[in-house]
Design a protein around this motif. Sequence first.
Motif, PDB file in Angstrom:
ATOM      1  N   HIS A 115    -109.690 -34.432  -0.053  1.00 43.84           N
ATOM      2  CA  HIS A 115    -109.439 -33.177  -0.769  1.00 43.84           C
ATOM      3  C   HIS A 115    -108.794 -33.481  -2.123  1.00 43.84           C
ATOM      4  N   TYR A 116    -109.208 -32.723  -3.143  1.00 44.95           N
ATOM      5  CA  TYR A 116    -108.718 -32.987  -4.492  1.00 44.95           C
ATOM      6  C   TYR A 116    -108.607 -31.694  -5.280  1.00 44.95           C
ATOM      7  N   THR A 117    -107.895 -31.778  -6.408  1.00 43.07           N
ATOM      8  CA  THR A 117    -107.867 -30.690  -7.373  1.00 43.07           C
ATOM      9  C   THR A 117    -108.412 -31.241  -8.690  1.00 43.07           C
ATOM     10  N   GLU A 118    -109.029 -30.359  -9.466  1.00 43.04           N
ATOM     11  CA  GLU A 118    -109.610 -30.744 -10.748  1.00 43.04           C
ATOM     12  C   GLU A 118    -108.913 -29.962 -11.852  1.00 43.04           C
ATOM     13  N   ASP A 119    -108.648 -30.622 -12.977  1.00 41.10           N
ATOM     14  CA  ASP A 119    -108.022 -29.970 -14.114  1.00 41.10           C
ATOM     15  C   ASP A 119    -108.545 -30.627 -15.383  1.00 41.10           C
ATOM     16  N   SER A 136    -107.297 -35.156  -8.958  1.00 40.88           N
ATOM     17  CA  SER A 136    -106.053 -35.571  -8.300  1.00 40.88           C
ATOM     18  C   SER A 136    -106.143 -35.364  -6.795  1.00 40.88           C
ATOM     19  N   THR A 184    -104.949 -34.393  -3.266  1.00 39.62           N
ATOM     20  CA  THR A 184    -103.970 -33.387  -2.839  1.00 39.62           C
ATOM     21  C   THR A 184    -102.918 -33.959  -1.894  1.00 39.62           C
ATOM     22  N   THR A 241    -104.325 -39.866  -9.446  1.00 42.52           N
ATOM     23  CA  THR A 241    -105.151 -39.121 -10.399  1.00 42.52           C
ATOM     24  C   THR A 241    -106.052 -40.061 -11.184  1.00 42.52           C
TER      25      THR A 241
END
Length: 70
Positions: free
Chosen positions: A15-19, A43, A45, A50
């Motif tokens: 699982h990840y976040t995108e920015d 990044s 989670t 990152t």
Amino acid sequence: MEKRQYVCEKCGNTHYTEDRIQTTGGNFAKVFDVQNKKFITISCTQCGYTELYRTQTSSGMNVLDFLMGN
């Protein structure tokens, strides 16, 4: 095109976040505070590891950013 599944290199989490981030580069950009380097961040989670991926910027957008004071 097939979308690849994310697997963190450090902990194996999927699982990840995108920015997105923008940075300055070069003396001219630093003097006039032009953020002409753009990146996508991915990044994990779980552990926060990152990765940065460079994106393309157009000359027109760089001039517009300069004129708007970004």
